[in-house]
Scaffold this active site. Structure first.
Site, PDB file in Angstrom:
ATOM      1  N   GLU A 278      67.218  26.684  35.274  1.00 28.93           N
ATOM      2  CA  GLU A 278      67.519  27.885  36.040  1.00 28.93           C
ATOM      3  C   GLU A 278      66.520  28.338  37.052  1.00 28.93           C
ATOM      4  O   GLU A 278      67.153  28.880  38.103  1.00 28.93           O
ATOM      5  CB  GLU A 278      67.576  29.221  34.814  1.00 28.93           C
ATOM      6  N   GLU A 281      68.025  26.080  39.875  1.00 28.88           N
ATOM      7  CA  GLU A 281      69.253  27.007  40.271  1.00 28.88           C
ATOM      8  C   GLU A 281      68.735  28.037  41.225  1.00 28.88           C
ATOM      9  O   GLU A 281      69.355  28.029  42.320  1.00 28.88           O
ATOM     10  CB  GLU A 281      69.815  27.121  39.169  1.00 28.88           C
ATOM     11  N   CYS A 321      71.894  33.603  29.325  1.00 32.88           N
ATOM     12  CA  CYS A 321      71.324  33.320  27.839  1.00 32.88           C
ATOM     13  C   CYS A 321      72.136  34.029  26.691  1.00 32.88           C
ATOM     14  O   CYS A 321      71.979  33.440  25.428  1.00 32.88           O
ATOM     15  CB  CYS A 321      69.814  33.475  27.706  1.00 32.88           C
ATOM     16  N   SER A 341      74.127  32.500  36.188  1.00 37.32           N
ATOM     17  CA  SER A 341      73.785  31.226  36.317  1.00 37.32           C
ATOM     18  C   SER A 341      74.524  30.480  35.393  1.00 37.32           C
ATOM     19  O   SER A 341      75.278  30.565  34.659  1.00 37.32           O
ATOM     20  CB  SER A 341      72.249  31.151  35.495  1.00 37.32           C
ATOM     21  N   LYS A 380      76.251  34.805  19.045  1.00 37.48           N
ATOM     22  CA  LYS A 380      76.267  33.309  19.134  1.00 37.48           C
ATOM     23  C   LYS A 380      77.151  32.686  18.138  1.00 37.48           C
ATOM     24  O   LYS A 380      77.535  31.344  18.251  1.00 37.48           O
ATOM     25  CB  LYS A 380      74.664  33.042  18.645  1.00 37.48           C
ATOM     26  N   GLU A 383      79.854  32.175  20.519  1.00 39.20           N
ATOM     27  CA  GLU A 383      79.757  31.073  21.546  1.00 39.20           C
ATOM     28  C   GLU A 383      79.794  29.756  21.097  1.00 39.20           C
ATOM     29  O   GLU A 383      80.336  29.022  21.956  1.00 39.20           O
ATOM     30  CB  GLU A 383      78.091  31.476  21.956  1.00 39.20           C
ATOM     31  N   GLU A 388      84.101  25.200  26.067  1.00 37.04           N
ATOM     32  CA  GLU A 388      83.254  24.471  27.018  1.00 37.04           C
ATOM     33  C   GLU A 388      81.757  24.050  26.044  1.00 37.04           C
ATOM     34  O   GLU A 388      81.021  23.192  26.771  1.00 37.04           O
ATOM     35  CB  GLU A 388      82.684  25.609  27.789  1.00 37.04           C
ATOM     36  N   CYS A 537      66.339  40.110  22.631  1.00 37.30           N
ATOM     37  CA  CYS A 537      66.872  39.471  21.099  1.00 37.30           C
ATOM     38  C   CYS A 537      65.730  39.974  19.970  1.00 37.30           C
ATOM     39  O   CYS A 537      66.290  39.930  18.956  1.00 37.30           O
ATOM     40  CB  CYS A 537      66.353  38.137  21.336  1.00 37.30           C
TER      41      CYS A 537
END
Ligand code: FES
Length: 607
Positions: A278, A281, A321, A341, A380, A383, A388, A537
């Protein structure tokens, strides 16, 4: 200041304080259900009623402000009777199946029943509609257990600003859920799970994945690998009676081994990897941005390479994230997806490496590997179902357990957590820097990125005392910092004197504010960190209950202690990260990284 008496105790509190808050400040307990610190607006449950001298009716203490000379009784016969009847009426529309409920012994409704000594069910009658909605991969809603306190409504609307959960229908038919009778699985819900952290009963909870994990553990054909997110170690102990803010990193690793996982890895390793990807990037986007704006030195222009393969390099770049945040932007601001990102979240990166790099090393078939992520997050669970998140036909991660589910598994396995010797993470996907630890709290990803980007751009070591970027530490909804680059090395000389503006937000309401600024062309930021849950988190939707700002602060401090106790505090200094690039990945944003560690996003409907 206002002087009043509660239960004959003379107290003084600031004007505007409610009776409930005044009592709490002076250690007088007034039972309550719907009250939520800091955002409370309506008193709906009436459990907090008190007697105020001179008032004809009992008053809801959570919405009654203190007055000079007020005399309040919280335990008069009238109050006790009313409280008990209110409770019994709620109970009359409750299934009372506590033994089979995941909130058994951790249920506020059950605890109050014990407190006010309800020993018989006096009122029985018609039950309201009973809907179990398990259509979401993250959250289960069971309306039979709902006591209509509306804390989830306050969380979803006032704190997160999403507004999926609301009271539908009226009177006896009132039900809390999405509008239009939509199941959660079809609503534009972020699956952040914050509603599950404030639900006092078992009406909103994470979808249980413990059975799937037990099955994998008991299947001899599977090699079962587990990884733990940075925020787990600062909260898991609360499930075993430790004070909030107690770090249990070693015990957590030990418990996972006792349960029977074959390899115990640390998501923190992949947090360090995320910074490499990241951070690179971001620097590439900065280069491209300055190129487009003609801000670079002419000779430098010739050297610029845009590595973002056909994509518009967009600033501000926004972190990726947090899967609840990703789902939110996909539903509500799809036109801004180019700002994200392209990095997968750290546990997805680690899962992809378990089934490629580590599988190769150990000669394992990726199809025989089962990866479990222990996460503070309910989103999550969604996710890992994204199409993907698959490489070579196998999902990167097979199951996600929240901190609460892990605690249940540890107890179920008969592990004596408190007396457990400290365990270690396995190598090579277990070593991490302090920069990775702070991924667990709001501001941490940005600070970790700054630690590395500073050294890449200046070639100088970041002094120990400047490691923390103080303006972005803490629990404020939006935090900002302006960083002026001085002493850039040759390659980055075009950035000399440039001020990089960064913003950090946690919770989706703050995210919406920053996205609106981008949409309206008012954003002055180059880099934004977004975490979907207030505080990040540390107080994700899968963390132990209860959660409030005091507990968030203690967990946050624990995370920074973990960082400060490490010899390695910057991601690029992690020797195992250097080795994985040398042996396997090549370079950040390289071909292999692109394949395993990066992703793309999907436009979703708001409706
Ligand atoms: Fe006061 Fe619910 S806590 S009305």
């Amino acid at each position: 200041m206002v002087n009043l008496k509660i239960n004959n105790k003379e107290i003084t509190v600031p004007e505007g304080t409610t009776v409930l808050e005044a009592a709490k400040q002076h250690n007088i307990l007034i039972p309550n259900f719907c009250y939520m610190e800091g955002v409370h607006q309506i008193g709906s449950c009436r459990i907090c009623v008190v007697e105020v001298e001179g008032a004809k009716t009992l008053q809801a203490s959570c919405v009654t402000p203190v007055r000079e000379g007020m005399v309040v009784r919280t335990n008069s016969a009238r109050v006790r009777k009313a409280r008990k009847i209110l409770y019994e009426l709620m109970l009359s529309d409750h299934p009372k199946d506590c033994l089979g409920c995941s909130r058994n012994q951790n249920c506020e409704f059950q605890q109050l029943g014990e407190l006010i000594q309800v020993e018989e069910f006096r009122f029985e009658g018609q039950k309201s509609k009973n809907v179990v909605d398990d259509t979401s991969p993250s959250i289960v809603r069971d309306s039979s257990k709902c006591i209509l306190c509306r804390r989830c409504v306050t969380m979803c609307n006032e704190m997160q600003g999403v507004g999926i959960l609301n009271a539908q229908s009226r009177g006896f038919d009132t039900e809390i859920g999405p509008g239009e009778d939509l199941p959660l699985g079809s609503a534009a819900c972020a699956y952040c799970g914050q509603c599950t952290t404030v639900c006092p009963v078992g009406a909103l909870k994470e979808k249980d994945s413990t059975q799937a994990v037990w099955e994998a553990l008991l299947d001899p054909s599977k090699t079962v690998m587990v990884q733990t997110a940075p925020a787990i170690r600062a909260a898991l102990g609360e499930e075993f009676g430790y004070e909030p803010g107690t770090l249990v990193t070693g015990k957590m690793a030990g418990a996972l081994r006792e349960i029977g996982f074959d390899y115990v890895f640390d998501t923190n390793f992949a947090a360090d990897l995320t910074i490499m990807e990241e951070g690179t990037e971001f620097l590439e986007r900065i280069k491209s941005f300055f190129y487009q704006q003609n801000l670079m030195l002419p000779e430098f222009l010739k050297k610029v390479k845009i590595h973002l393969e056909g994509k518009e390099p967009t600033l501000p770049m926004i972190t990726s994230c947090s899967p609840g945040w990703i789902k939110y932007i996909e539903h509500y601001y799809p036109e801004l997806l180019g700002h994200l990102s392209t990095c997968k979240s750290p546990h997805m990166m680690l899962g992809a490496l378990c089934k490629s790099y580590f599988a190769e090393k150990k000669g394992l078939d990726p199809k025989d590997i089962f990866v479990v992520s222990i996460m503070p997050c309910t989103a999550k669970k969604f996710e890992v179902t994204r199409p993907e998140m698959v490489n070579d036909g196998v999902p990167n991660v097979d199951a996600v357990l929240t901190t609460r589910e892990l605690a249940r598994m540890i107890k179920d396995a008969g592990v004596d957590f408190k007396n457990l010797a400290d365990g270690q993470f396995d190598s090579p996907l277990g070593l991490s820097s302090g920069a990775a630890d702070i991924f667990g709290t709001t501001g941490g990803v940005m600070e970790a990125a700054i630690r590395t980007v500073y050294e890449v751009v200046t070639g100088r070591e970041l002094p120990f005392e400047q490691m923390h970027v103080k303006p972005i530490v803490g629990l404020d909804r939006i935090k900002t910092a302006a960083l002026t680059i001085e002493g850039a090395k040759e390659e980055w000389r075009f950035l000399e004197g440039v001020t990089v503006n960064v913003a950090v937000t946690s919770g989706l309401k703050g995210a919406a504010q920053l996205l609106d600024e981008i949409k309206q062309g008012r954003s002055t930021y180059h880099f934004i960190e977004v975490m979907g849950c207030p505080g990040g988190c540390i107080s994700g939707g899968g963390q132990p209950r209860p959660v409030n700002n005091e507990i968030r602060q203690k967990r946050l401090e624990a995370i920074y202690r973990e960082d400060e106790g490490k010899a390695l505090r910057k991601s690029h200094e992690n020797p195992d990260i250097a080795k994985i690039y040398e042996d396997f990945l090549g370079k950040p944003l390289g071909h292999k990284s692109h394949d395993l560690l990066h992703t793309q996003y999907t436009t979703r409907s708001k409706y």
